[in-house]
Design a protein around this motif. Structure first.
Motif, short mmCIF file in Angstrom:
data_model
loop_
_atom_site.label_atom_id
_atom_site.label_comp_id
_atom_site.label_asym_id
_atom_site.label_seq_id
_atom_site.Cartn_x
_atom_site.Cartn_y
_atom_site.Cartn_z
N LYS A 208 0.81 -1.21 0.00
CA LYS A 208 0.00 0.00 0.00
C LYS A 208 0.85 1.27 0.00
N GLY A 209 2.18 1.12 0.00
CA GLY A 209 3.06 2.29 -0.08
C GLY A 209 3.08 3.14 1.17
N ILE A 210 2.69 2.57 2.31
CA ILE A 210 2.66 3.34 3.55
C ILE A 210 4.07 3.78 3.95
N ASP A 211 5.08 2.97 3.64
CA ASP A 211 6.46 3.37 3.95
C ASP A 211 6.86 4.60 3.15
N LEU A 212 6.39 4.71 1.91
CA LEU A 212 6.68 5.90 1.10
C LEU A 212 6.07 7.14 1.74
N LEU A 213 4.85 6.99 2.21
CA LEU A 213 4.16 8.11 2.83
C LEU A 213 4.87 8.54 4.11
N LEU A 214 5.29 7.57 4.91
CA LEU A 214 5.97 7.90 6.16
C LEU A 214 7.26 8.68 5.92
N GLN A 215 7.97 8.31 4.86
CA GLN A 215 9.22 9.01 4.56
C GLN A 215 8.97 10.42 4.02
N ALA A 216 7.87 10.61 3.32
CA ALA A 216 7.56 11.93 2.77
C ALA A 216 6.88 12.84 3.79
N LEU A 217 6.32 12.26 4.83
CA LEU A 217 5.45 13.02 5.72
C LEU A 217 6.15 14.14 6.50
N PRO A 218 7.37 13.96 7.01
CA PRO A 218 7.99 15.08 7.74
C PRO A 218 8.04 16.36 6.92
N ALA B 186 2.18 15.47 -3.64
CA ALA B 186 1.49 16.00 -2.46
C ALA B 186 1.67 17.51 -2.36
N ARG B 187 2.84 17.99 -2.71
CA ARG B 187 3.07 19.44 -2.65
C ARG B 187 2.26 20.17 -3.73
N ARG B 188 1.98 19.51 -4.84
CA ARG B 188 1.07 20.10 -5.82
C ARG B 188 -0.32 20.23 -5.22
N ALA B 189 -0.70 19.24 -4.39
CA ALA B 189 -1.98 19.32 -3.70
C ALA B 189 -2.00 20.46 -2.70
N VAL B 190 -0.91 20.61 -1.95
CA VAL B 190 -0.81 21.71 -0.98
C VAL B 190 -0.97 23.05 -1.69
N ALA B 191 -0.29 23.19 -2.83
CA ALA B 191 -0.33 24.46 -3.56
C ALA B 191 -1.74 24.75 -4.09
N LEU B 192 -2.39 23.74 -4.67
CA LEU B 192 -3.73 23.95 -5.21
C LEU B 192 -4.74 24.22 -4.09
N LEU C 269 6.00 17.18 4.51
CA LEU C 269 4.63 17.66 4.36
C LEU C 269 4.13 18.33 5.64
N LEU C 270 4.51 17.78 6.79
CA LEU C 270 4.13 18.40 8.05
C LEU C 270 4.78 19.77 8.18
N ALA C 271 6.01 19.88 7.71
CA ALA C 271 6.68 21.18 7.71
C ALA C 271 5.96 22.19 6.82
N ASP C 272 5.28 21.69 5.79
CA ASP C 272 4.47 22.54 4.92
C ASP C 272 3.12 22.89 5.54
N GLY C 273 2.83 22.33 6.72
CA GLY C 273 1.58 22.62 7.40
C GLY C 273 0.49 21.59 7.21
N ALA C 274 0.79 20.47 6.55
CA ALA C 274 -0.22 19.44 6.32
C ALA C 274 -0.52 18.67 7.59
N GLN C 275 -1.64 17.92 7.57
CA GLN C 275 -2.02 17.03 8.66
C GLN C 275 -2.28 15.64 8.10
N LEU C 276 -2.26 14.63 9.00
CA LEU C 276 -2.53 13.25 8.60
C LEU C 276 -3.54 12.64 9.55
N ALA C 277 -4.57 12.00 8.99
CA ALA C 277 -5.52 11.18 9.75
C ALA C 277 -5.46 9.78 9.17
N LEU C 278 -4.96 8.82 9.94
CA LEU C 278 -4.70 7.47 9.43
C LEU C 278 -5.48 6.44 10.23
N LEU C 279 -6.14 5.55 9.51
CA LEU C 279 -6.86 4.43 10.11
C LEU C 279 -6.43 3.16 9.42
#
Length: 489
Positions: free
Chosen positions: A313-323, A443-449, A325-335
């Motif tokens: 599911k690529g969760i390891d990719l997300l975990l590595q990218a997340l710091p 993800a940063r394209r999403a942040v920008a839009l 994204l958090l610095a960009d002000g994003a949030q994560l809700a994971l279930l």
């Protein structure tokens, strides 16, 4: 045929009664959509407590002698709550009367007798097609879903008269349903079925290969995945078998039950909305942030994840990218739940940034709806994805998918690049390489839009207008069934 063709749908789980993933959703929706296509459809399911106990209007169809390691087996026919179809249930307490997950114990280890448990499922399916279990209703076609039902096609091939057709749907090629050769007598399979042109796979038997080898038609749950599994990269060692059966292979995209997944009527949401009341989604987001203990910040891009926590599911990719994204002000809700290392990584991020990261390691259907309804983005960064349903749910809720261009994700999400934004066709954010850097860039394209409210809402409205209903998918299955059942010339 003058009367409605009789179709038996066979699977190991069904929503809303027992579900571990998308397979349960498919079995809960596709059979009912097929009824609307004019077929006489019944279900066959294992007799787990969650299915056996609520069964009503019960008829005992037949009793079988000791077999498949079970001392007693009864085939029951009845009605299940929330499912508007007759259902056969295999009542074999020694095989199915177990708490919790249908496939693994509370330690996450596969039940040692899974081969017998699901071999019996395939055997009963075949004999409902052969007419010697229920003489008042013989299936014209048996449709088995995933490895659990893979042996149905094999048993039918061993008994070619009366002719019953078979379809086998691959929901995930990575799960092969392996069993030892020594179990052939338990499974009532002859020795000559165990070979390279049979069910043998690297020294073991494979229920998945059995379905691929013997079914009259094979389907996968998206067109792109049907192409991918013919290659060594995605074929899980079975690409050669699949290539040999390419003419019988069909990619039919899964659908969505919009009676359940509809933000305008979803009872799990604290605030309901639709494309005409899109501003109310902000209130759903705020309610989710408050429930999970995140900062209630309308400007933060809230990324939702509802997934098994695995490398697939690529969760390891997300975990590595997340710091970043958090610095960009994003949030994560994971279930979700799964790999312990990935769970620990998620937990560490939540501990370090509790106002930005919330994780829940559980199966929680109401929370899944709230995350999909309240998030801005739903992330499905899979290394491979046969279809994916989460991104389809996200589209209807205006929660823009962030996905890798594989399988059904490639078939259902249009990347918000300059061309699609100009044309008004964009529905999400797509990346190609299975790397944290590629995911982060998308993800940063999403942040920008997201910072451009008008542009974001245009894409949301386009996403919510997409139609992936089960009626469309069922029409493709109906055409395949009719082709298989047409009299030979």
């Amino acid at each position: 045929m003058t009367s409605a063709a009789r179709i038996l749908q066979v699977g190991a789980e069904i929503f809303p009664l027992i579900k571990t993933g998308g397979l349960g959703d498919v079995l809960g929706a596709l059979p009912q959509a097929l009824v609307r296509q004019g077929f006489d459809v019944r279900l066959l399911l294992p007799g787990y407590p969650a299915l056996r106990q609520p069964l009503t209007d019960v008829q005992q169809v037949c009793t079988l002698g000791p077999a498949f390691g079970a001392a007693s087996i009864e085939i029951l026919l009845g009605r299940l709550p929330g499912i508007a179809l007759p259902a056969y249930v295999i009542d074999a307490p020694s095989l199915y009367e177990r708490a919790g997950n249908p496939y693994v114990d509370d330690q996450g280890k596969e039940w040692a007798d899974n081969a017998a448990r699901f071999g019996l499922l395939g055997w009963v399916a075949a004999h409902l097609g052969l007419g010697d279990i229920d003489r008042s209703w013989r299936a014209h076609l048996v449709h088995g879903h995933d490895w659990h039902a893979g042996l149905a096609a094999t048993y039918l091939a061993l008994h070619p008269q009366p002719r019953c057709r078979s379809v086998f749907t691959v929901h995930n090629l990575a799960f092969a349903g392996l069993f030892e050769r020594e179990l052939l007598p338990t499974l009532l399979l002859p020795e000559d079925s165990f070979g390279l042109d049979g069910i043998e796979f690297h020294g073991d038997g494979s229920m998945l290969k059995a379905g691929l080898q013997y079914a009259d038609a094979i389907t996968t749950v998206s067109p792109t995945y049907a192409s991918e599994i013919r290659t060594p990269e995605f074929g899980c060692g079975l690409d050669g078998v699949i290539a040999q059966r390419a003419e019988q292979l069909h990619g039919i995209l899964n659908g969505v039950d919009y009676e359940i997944w509809n933000p305008a009527t979803d009872r799990q949401l604290e605030v309901r909305f639709d494309h005409k009341r899109i501003a109310l989604k902000a209130a759903a987001k705020a309610a989710l942030q408050k429930q999970l203990g995140l900062a209630v910040d309308p400007g933060a891009l809230l990324i939702g994840v509802v997934s098994r926590l695995t490398q697939q599911k690529g969760i390891d990719l997300l975990l590595q990218a997340l710091p970043a994204l958090l610095a960009d002000g994003a949030q994560l809700a994971l279930l979700g739940s799964g790999d312990a290392i990935l769970e620990n990584g998620c937990r560490a991020l939540a501990t370090a940034a509790p106002s930005q990261v919330a994780v829940r390691f559980a199966y929680d259907e109401p929370l899944a709806h709230r995350i999909i309804g309240g998030s801005d983005v739903i992330a499905v960064p899979s290394r491979f994805e046969p279809c994916g349903l989460t991104q389809l749910y996200g589209l209807r809720y205006g929660t823009l998918p962030l996905v890798r261009r594989v399988g059904g994700l490639a078939d259902t999400v249009i990347d918000a690049d300059d061309a699609s934004l100009t044309a008004g066709t964009a529905t999400g954010f797509v990346f190609d390489a299975a790397t944290p850097a590629a995911l982060l860039l998308a993800a940063r394209r999403a942040v920008a839009l997201h910072r451009q409210s008008a542009g974001w809402q245009k894409v949301m409205k386009r996403a919510m207008a997409q139609d992936f209903s089960w009626d469309g998918a069922a029409s493709h299955y109906a055409a395949l069934y009719r082709e298989l059942l047409a009299p030979s010339t």
